[in-house]
Enzyme design. Sequence first.
Site, PDB file in Angstrom:
ATOM      1  N   GLU A  52      25.217  44.801  44.201  1.00 49.62           N
ATOM      2  CA  GLU A  52      25.720  44.099  43.017  1.00 49.62           C
ATOM      3  C   GLU A  52      25.367  42.610  43.081  1.00 49.62           C
ATOM      4  O   GLU A  52      25.668  41.955  44.087  1.00 49.62           O
ATOM      5  CB  GLU A  52      27.245  44.295  42.931  1.00 49.62           C
ATOM      6  N   GLU A 110      29.464  51.906  43.276  1.00 54.52           N
ATOM      7  CA  GLU A 110      29.172  52.100  44.700  1.00 54.52           C
ATOM      8  C   GLU A 110      28.631  53.489  45.031  1.00 54.52           C
ATOM      9  O   GLU A 110      27.853  53.635  45.973  1.00 54.52           O
ATOM     10  CB  GLU A 110      30.412  51.795  45.552  1.00 54.52           C
ATOM     11  N   HIS A 135      40.939  43.921  49.542  1.00 55.48           N
ATOM     12  CA  HIS A 135      39.681  43.182  49.704  1.00 55.48           C
ATOM     13  C   HIS A 135      39.456  42.687  51.126  1.00 55.48           C
ATOM     14  O   HIS A 135      38.566  41.870  51.348  1.00 55.48           O
ATOM     15  CB  HIS A 135      39.647  41.967  48.762  1.00 55.48           C
TER      16      HIS A 135
END
Lengths: 328, 330
Positions: free
Chosen positions: B33, B66, B135
């Site tokens: 990305e 993903e 995260h």
Amino acid sequence: MSENESPSRATLLEIYRIATLIKRADDRFIELIKAGQIASPYYSPRGQELIPAAISVNLRPTDVVVTTYRGIHDQLAKGIPLEPFVAEFMGKATGTCKGKGGPMHITHVASGLPVTTGVVGSGLPIANGLAWAAQLKKSGQVTVCNFGDGATNIGAFHEALNLASLWKLPVVFVCQNNGYAEHTKFELGTSSRTIADRAVAYGMNGVEVDGNDALAMWSAARLAIDRARNGEGPTLLDARTFRFRGHLLGDDSHYIGKDEMAQAVAADPLPRLRAWLIAQGHASDAALTDIERTNEEAFERAVRFGLDSPFPDASELARDVVAMEHAA
Amino acid sequence: MNTAARKINMVQAINMALDHAMGQDPTVLVLGEDIADAQGGGVFKCTAGLSAKYGTERVKSTPIAEQAIMGAAVGAALGGMRPVAEIMLMNFMTVGMDQLVNHAAKLRFMTGGQTHVPLTVRTATGAGFGTGGQHADYLESWFAHTAGIKVVAPSTPADAYGLMLSCIFDDDPCVFIENLPLYFAPGDPPVPGTRVPLGQAKVVREGTDVTVISYSRTMLEVLAVADDLSRRGVSVEVVDLRSIAPLDMDTVRASVAKTRRAVVAHEAQVDFGVGAEISARLHRDLFGQLLAPVGRVGAARSPVPFSKALESAYLPTPERISAAILQTLS
């Protein structure tokens, strides 16, 4: 290809040879499982034979096919050699994968069968990668990716179609739409009217085709493969078919209505193709019987080879895990 | 000579390694990305300049997808390429797990060696930035627990460079773990083209009283603690694992056989972590020689918290590492 182009007599007979070889393999695998000579879950493709048969005659040996646990029809159509194929079903050391893959993961790279997945929908993202490599190498190779209608409801399908269209990959997505996702009827699990409709969302060609009609399937496959090879991007084929022997061997298809099953059996694509070939003068009954007998003999040699082959040694557990084993 | 000017950080080291590999071998591809220059060269700039130099066919920005990224990388690897997939953050690996664990890891074995997947997955993680529970996880033990996957977690720019080259040119899938604080920590530059072998730990500080085994960002804390303890008369030997799988037990065992005490420190949860594996092996191999049970320091058994107040209780802080070391000496 012009609209009027049609397969030659030789091509039609090749489609028949492949389709009847698949049926023979399916019949014998079921017998061997019931006889205890193969110990494995088995997902029969009976009824879906014409789809890969009509695709494969449009492919080059260097093209690749990705398929699933319901995959013997795709593997046989691509030309997997029978002896190591049957041996792999039996878990023998002489199998295509040394007995380490098994019926759900039959692979034979030399035949253009690099990936057979046991996970619904997982083949599509990988097919993109194979097609991306071919695109970069300008090899002209086309990737055909097979899956069932159930796979079109999983996220990987949508991610893969989006990327394939975005990158204009040389791939043909073949949904072998047999109307049932495991035991669930199409409309109970799928929100769109057709699978082909879903291609619209990705700016992709979506084509509905009767997968049980050899001519229609041949034409649709030819167009999609040509488009992929010519750099015009991917196609989603929604190939309508039917599954006669349930999701998994032993499943009695109780979730399929009696009338629906009876109609499907009456329209079984194999006897229909046989009768049509004779009626059209493409072959005599004797010639087709000869094809069937040759298939049976070849398959029995493979069964004998498999039964006579040794099982893999336990030392194989330590091989092929990684390229070079490190001291642990 | 101004040696400070010669230091580089891990972002630069990774970029140099990718550049070197792409220059050496046209089959090396990079995808992920926002990784191309038009999208910024990666959120952490690790891929900056690569698309300008090698083209957007080989350095491909992808959708936020993903499964598609990991699958395309697996397929390209099967097709003869050496893809390097960037999964921006380690928690997002979960979205592509099927492709990595069910396919990349197993295809060599399941095809009886007919195929292999020379794939490198780069991914960053680490607490301390207020990103909360989705995260910042360290999930290395998940991957190390899967046969067929190699896992590396360098702590210096030079090791990052050398391990990146080894991963790219290895014939199996490798997970390469990066960390936000380490991205900007200066270190010695690598010798261009020099690889650090996979599965080779390094004794980065010699000592005699206790061995601390660590990797990735926690190495920063461990080395600071070792300095501090040396001033208090404790001699700490530090082993940087660098590779988690394959695990270099020879180096670890040799060090602990010498010091007879060990602590494993990592940012991942202690429970079921890499430290458990190392501890079990040390107890098996050196049972009669250990002077204390092997200590383990890591994160608490909780999701990564947001509040700074909770974070200090969650993380393996220098204080907790120090306490674990002193515990083995008590």
